[in-house]
Design a protein around this motif. Structure first.
Motif, PDB file in Angstrom:
ATOM      1  N   UNK A 170      -4.585   5.784  12.033  1.00  0.00           N
ATOM      2  CA  UNK A 170      -5.798   6.430  11.507  1.00  0.00           C
ATOM      3  C   UNK A 170      -7.002   5.546  11.841  1.00  0.00           C
ATOM      4  N   UNK A 171      -8.004   6.087  12.546  1.00  0.00           N
ATOM      5  CA  UNK A 171      -9.164   5.261  12.918  1.00  0.00           C
ATOM      6  C   UNK A 171      -9.894   4.661  11.722  1.00  0.00           C
ATOM      7  N   UNK A 172      -9.696   5.223  10.530  1.00  0.00           N
ATOM      8  CA  UNK A 172     -10.402   4.743   9.347  1.00  0.00           C
ATOM      9  C   UNK A 172      -9.478   3.957   8.412  1.00  0.00           C
ATOM     10  N   UNK A 173      -8.397   3.391   8.959  1.00  0.00           N
ATOM     11  CA  UNK A 173      -7.408   2.753   8.076  1.00  0.00           C
ATOM     12  C   UNK A 173      -7.660   1.272   7.820  1.00  0.00           C
ATOM     13  N   UNK A 174      -8.751   0.724   8.328  1.00  0.00           N
ATOM     14  CA  UNK A 174      -8.944  -0.726   8.245  1.00  0.00           C
ATOM     15  C   UNK A 174      -8.855  -1.236   6.801  1.00  0.00           C
ATOM     16  N   UNK A 175      -9.526  -0.580   5.898  1.00  0.00           N
ATOM     17  CA  UNK A 175      -9.525  -1.021   4.501  1.00  0.00           C
ATOM     18  C   UNK A 175      -8.774  -0.039   3.604  1.00  0.00           C
ATOM     19  N   UNK A 176      -8.039   0.881   4.219  1.00  0.00           N
ATOM     20  CA  UNK A 176      -7.334   1.904   3.433  1.00  0.00           C
ATOM     21  C   UNK A 176      -6.173   1.286   2.660  1.00  0.00           C
ATOM     22  N   UNK A 177      -5.834   1.918   1.524  1.00  0.00           N
ATOM     23  CA  UNK A 177      -4.718   1.484   0.687  1.00  0.00           C
ATOM     24  C   UNK A 177      -3.750   2.625   0.478  1.00  0.00           C
ATOM     25  N   UNK A 178      -2.460   2.305   0.452  1.00  0.00           N
ATOM     26  CA  UNK A 178      -1.471   3.324   0.149  1.00  0.00           C
ATOM     27  C   UNK A 178      -1.660   3.828  -1.278  1.00  0.00           C
ATOM     28  N   UNK A 179      -1.375   5.102  -1.488  1.00  0.00           N
ATOM     29  CA  UNK A 179      -1.428   5.655  -2.839  1.00  0.00           C
ATOM     30  C   UNK A 179      -0.226   5.157  -3.630  1.00  0.00           C
ATOM     31  N   UNK A 180      -0.271   5.359  -4.943  1.00  0.00           N
ATOM     32  CA  UNK A 180       0.847   4.947  -5.789  1.00  0.00           C
ATOM     33  C   UNK A 180       2.124   5.658  -5.386  1.00  0.00           C
ATOM     34  N   UNK A 181       1.995   6.927  -5.027  1.00  0.00           N
ATOM     35  CA  UNK A 181       3.172   7.703  -4.601  1.00  0.00           C
ATOM     36  C   UNK A 181       3.739   7.143  -3.293  1.00  0.00           C
ATOM     37  N   UNK A 182       2.865   6.761  -2.390  1.00  0.00           N
ATOM     38  CA  UNK A 182       3.343   6.213  -1.128  1.00  0.00           C
ATOM     39  C   UNK A 182       4.004   4.849  -1.327  1.00  0.00           C
ATOM     40  N   UNK A 183       3.493   4.052  -2.241  1.00  0.00           N
ATOM     41  CA  UNK A 183       4.134   2.762  -2.559  1.00  0.00           C
ATOM     42  C   UNK A 183       5.524   3.002  -3.139  1.00  0.00           C
ATOM     43  N   UNK A 184       5.633   3.945  -4.032  1.00  0.00           N
ATOM     44  CA  UNK A 184       6.941   4.257  -4.617  1.00  0.00           C
ATOM     45  C   UNK A 184       7.935   4.688  -3.550  1.00  0.00           C
ATOM     46  N   UNK A 185       7.474   5.525  -2.612  1.00  0.00           N
ATOM     47  CA  UNK A 185       8.358   6.005  -1.547  1.00  0.00           C
ATOM     48  C   UNK A 185       8.775   4.856  -0.637  1.00  0.00           C
ATOM     49  N   UNK A 186       7.851   3.954  -0.329  1.00  0.00           N
ATOM     50  CA  UNK A 186       8.151   2.804   0.522  1.00  0.00           C
ATOM     51  C   UNK A 186       9.167   1.895  -0.167  1.00  0.00           C
ATOM     52  N   UNK A 187       8.976   1.647  -1.450  1.00  0.00           N
ATOM     53  CA  UNK A 187       9.906   0.798  -2.205  1.00  0.00           C
ATOM     54  C   UNK A 187      11.323   1.363  -2.126  1.00  0.00           C
ATOM     55  N   UNK A 188      11.441   2.649  -2.324  1.00  0.00           N
ATOM     56  CA  UNK A 188      12.754   3.294  -2.279  1.00  0.00           C
ATOM     57  C   UNK A 188      13.346   3.214  -0.877  1.00  0.00           C
ATOM     58  N   UNK A 189      12.510   3.413   0.146  1.00  0.00           N
ATOM     59  CA  UNK A 189      13.006   3.401   1.522  1.00  0.00           C
ATOM     60  C   UNK A 189      13.541   2.031   1.921  1.00  0.00           C
ATOM     61  N   UNK A 190      12.977   0.977   1.320  1.00  0.00           N
ATOM     62  CA  UNK A 190      13.431  -0.387   1.620  1.00  0.00           C
ATOM     63  C   UNK A 190      14.692  -0.725   0.825  1.00  0.00           C
ATOM     64  N   UNK A 191      15.071   0.137  -0.111  1.00  0.00           N
ATOM     65  CA  UNK A 191      16.263  -0.099  -0.905  1.00  0.00           C
ATOM     66  C   UNK A 191      16.025  -0.949  -2.125  1.00  0.00           C
ATOM     67  N   UNK A 192      14.793  -0.939  -2.642  1.00  0.00           N
ATOM     68  CA  UNK A 192      14.452  -1.732  -3.813  1.00  0.00           C
ATOM     69  C   UNK A 192      14.019  -0.827  -4.942  1.00  0.00           C
ATOM     70  N   UNK A 193      13.916  -1.402  -6.139  1.00  0.00           N
ATOM     71  CA  UNK A 193      13.367  -0.678  -7.276  1.00  0.00           C
ATOM     72  C   UNK A 193      12.388  -1.594  -7.997  1.00  0.00           C
TER      73      UNK A 193
END
Length: 779
Positions: free
Chosen positions: A328-351
């Motif tokens: 994304x051209x505008x992602x320099x200072x962008x932050x993942x949403x809470x939902x995206x963090x939760x999904x990433x945590x699960x994908x890595x196999x953590x809780x």
């Protein structure tokens, strides 16, 4: 490197955990609490560097190697240091917090000490280059040590900084085969996608400078596809895509990727795409070499083989790789949403309970992390050795007319003969060594080059210019940035190379400001060095305003970890330079900055001070920052205190004599270091633990001006901006008239310039008479 062949499956597992930890650290910092301003962090920039840094730390570097980390990838560095055992878990939730992890890598403030501080872009990019030069120098002087590599991790937009190219072009940095710059070529800056031509142009620049140029452009899948039928057409099609068009693919999914990628494609490319489903096509066309761990490690190793020259690796990456914001051209200072963090945590196999965990120590990833940590994690360096710097290098100078610049050259030449000290001194200058009086030192200790060179008769000349491995002067091209970058790394030689040096640099004082960013960078890194700015002020009158300095005195006083000196007399230079060199070894020491001049000054007033005070007492007060140069007894006449520093001492002395003829008593206080006097005054205010009241401890200034004289008005005069001494009246609680240079200079005689800028003897006298009420200010 702990393992010569790393299992890529294990490496990918570590890479994924590094990306998760760095992303989560930034997420936590921004959700920690409400703050007045944005906390910030760069999840996308970390993501583009996770593969490069995983390959580097876990597949390439060893304990002797030094790395400068791209500023925005700081959380990736901390994640690696946590996984390898150097950083305690408690710090992971302190990013950008007081007492916690700094926003950018800091070798003085982070608990997992980085080799180089970065943050002011462009400086960290070349700091390891000058550290490699320092290592080459110490190996030449003191014997070769274990081999070490010096690596800079930089963003492609960081190469817009001009100081990078000044460093690359300097002859002193040539043939440093142990240096590699890794460019994170994600084609994005803060505000835009970088045009296509940039990468091609940059590679040509490096090649033309004599560097080995390598790239990690396409990953293994794409490389294999290029070898199949139609592969040439596929490679040509991808290479023809603009950066903007290629970036867009990462923001698309499914059939949209296919439609965008195949727009205008050769039929052979369409046939390849037809054999793949949408997911496989997307994985193929976005397979960049900067995220291929095996390719990265192989590329780093190929750089080691180019032992005769520096290397640069262009690692093609995607900003935000592995995250929903990828490309994304505008992602320099962008932050993942809470939902995206939760999904990433699960994908890595953590809780939530395990999200900050290290790997199981008995797992392949855990064992590799432990092996790497045992090899590369930092240990505190021992204290700097005590160097037997003498209190003075020369006999007292009490007669004749001598400039402080000339005195500096003579003192340094005398130090060349002091055993235990001379071999540690190294000088450097940006093509001004002769005009800043380094000639005597060079004649005795020689010019440095890492290999013997034909001097073309240089050794037989008046100035013996015969470069070779035993020389102790490093000559640079005309770049003040390079001067301060080199001084900064020479001043860390003990910490980085276990070889304590005493670095001294010289530069025309007006051009200190041209290197100011690198100057600040060096002392922020707690580097120790001495810099001499000379000639300073407008007293270099014939040269005109372009070669006259007015605000450098303020810079010297205001910078932390630096002591600024401004002597007037030859022996003061001797005492202060020896003290400055001694400071480089002390645990509580600092760097030093001497503002000097080419104006010859009569030494008679100094001789009188020696006779009145004695050498030992005068030296002590000189080191404290000042002494009473003219000290008449109070006879009841109207009185004024003249405070001067540096080259204005003769005018202050002459003004005192004129005032005496006018019936005014004038004492003259000469500040050899307004910096030390100011800090003494500031530190004199303490708080009584018993009464919780402010208590004033007498400062050196208050000892110089006794109580019975503090009602006298002060006239200060400085060959610099008037505000540089304008605090004295407030400190003593009396009226002050501050004279200084508050306009740009021009060509003329010293008398012309002093009169034009209002710092002449007559100006001092007039100000004193105004101060005691004998002259109407507005006449």
């Amino acid at each position: 490197m702990p393992n010569s062949d790393v299992d890529l499956t294990t490496l990918r597992e570590i890479e994924r955990r590094v990306l998760w930890l760095s992303t989560r650290m930034i997420d936590h910092a921004n959700r920690r609490a409400e703050t007045e301003i944005k906390v910030g962090g760069h999840q996308a920039s970390c993501a583009s560097m996770a593969s490069i840094m995983t390959a580097l730390w876990f597949g390439h570097i060893g304990g002797e190697d030094k790395v400068a980390v791209k500023p925005h990838a700081s959380p990736v560095y901390h994640a690696i240091k946590y996984l390898t055992g150097e950083l305690d878990r408690s710090y992971l939730t302190t990013l950008r917090q007081r007492g916690g992890l700094q926003a950018y890598p800091s070798r003085t403030k982070d608990p997992d000490v980085s080799d180089f501080s970065t943050g002011s872009v462009g400086l960290g990019a070349v700091a390891p280059l000058f550290s490699a030069l320092t290592r080459r120098y110490t190996d030449s002087q003191f014997g070769a040590q274990a081999s070490a590599r010096f690596i800079a991790l930089v963003g492609d937009a960081e190469l817009d900084e001009g100081n990078v190219w000044e460093a690359i072009a300097d002859p002193a940095t040539q043939e440093l085969g142990n240096f590699t710059m890794v460019v994170d070529l994600n084609r994005q800056s803060l505000d835009r996608v970088i045009p296509d031509i940039a990468a091609v142009r940059l590679k040509r620049f490096f090649a033309d400078a004599g560097w080995h140029v390598a790239e990690a452009k396409y990953g293994a899948r794409l490389t294999a596809a290029f070898a199949e039928p139609g592969g040439d057409a596929l490679a040509a099609h991808i290479d023809s895509l603009s950066n903007e068009a290629y970036q867009e693919l990462f923001a698309l999914s499914g059939a949209d990727v296919r439609r965008s990628f195949l727009r205008g494609a050769d039929p052979a490319v369409v046939r390849i795409a037809d054999r793949l489903d949408d997911e496989s096509l997307t994985a193929l066309v976005t397979d960049l070499g900067g995220h291929d761990l095996g390719l990265l490690i192989d590329t780093f190793r190929r750089c080691d083989e180019a032992a005769d020259r520096p290397s640069v690796v262009f690692a093609y990456t995607i900003k935000g790789h592995g995250l929903p914001m990828a490309g994304d051209p505008m992602n320099h200072a962008a932050l993942l949403t809470l939902e995206q963090i939760d999904a990433f945590r699960t994908a890595v196999g953590l809780d939530h309970a395990t999200e900050w965990n290290r790997f199981d120590p008995d797992s392949p990833a855990g064992r590799l992390c432990a092996d790497v940590g045992g090899d590369i994690n930092n240990t505190p360096p021992p204290p700097r050795p005590v160097v037997p710097v003498p209190a003075a290098a020369r006999p007292l100078v009490t007669s004749g007319a001598v400039s402080t610049q000339d005195a500096f050259g003579r003192v340094l030449a005398s130090l060349a003969d002091v055993a235990g000290v001379s071999e540690r001194i190294v000088t450097t200058a940006p093509d001004v060594s002769i005009s800043t009086n380094l000639g005597g030192w060079i004649n005795k200790r020689g010019v440095y080059a890492h290999a013997e060179r034909d001097d073309h008769g240089g050794a037989a000349r008046l100035l013996k210019w015969a470069p070779g491995p035993t020389g102790q002067h490093i000559e640079l091209g005309i770049s003040e940035m390079n001067l301060f970058m080199l001084l900064g790394q020479l001043g860390l030689s003990h910490e980085h190379h276990d070889r304590h040096l005493l670095p001294i640099g010289t530069v025309y004082d007006p051009f200190v400001l041209r290197g100011l960013d690198a100057f600040i960078y060096g002392i922020y890194n707690d580097s120790r060095f001495v810099v001499t700015g000379t000639p300073a002020g407008v007293t270099l009158a014939p040269e005109g305003g372009a070669h006259q300095s007015t605000i450098t005195a303020s810079v010297g006083v205001e910078l932390p970890n630096l002591t600024c000196f401004e002597p007037a007399y030859a022996t003061e230079v001797d005492w202060l330079l020896c003290d400055a060199l001694d400071q480089l070894s002390r645990p509580d020491g600092a760097s030093s900055y001497l503002r000097l001049s080419t104006r010859p000054i009569d030494q008679t007033p100094f001789a009188a001070a020696v006779g009145r005070m004695g050498e030992e007492r005068l030296r002590a007060q000189t080191l404290l920052g000042g002494y009473r140069l003219i000290d008449p007894a109070d006879d009841g006449r109207p009185a004024v205190t003249i405070v001067t520093t540096g080259v204005m001492a003769p005018d202050a002395v002459a003004a005192a004599a004129e005032l005496d003829e006018e019936g005014v008593l004038a004492s003259v206080i000469h500040l050899t270091s307004p910096d030390r006097v100011y800090r003494s005054w500031r530190s004199g205010l303490t708080r009584s633990a018993r009464t919780a009241r402010a208590v004033r401890v007498p400062s050196h200034l208050h000892r110089l001006v006794p109580t019975n004289e503090r009602t006298r008005p002060i006239v200060s005069v400085h060959d610099a901006a008037s505000h540089s001494l304008a605090w004295l009246g407030s400190a003593l609680g009396t009226r002050q008239y501050a004279l200084g240079v508050d306009r740009f200079g021009e060509s003329g005689t010293i008398a012309d310039l002093h009169e034009l800028t209002g710092i002449s003897t007559g100006s001092i006298v007039n100000a004193a008479l105004v101060a005691i009420g004998d002259l109407d200010l507005y006449d």
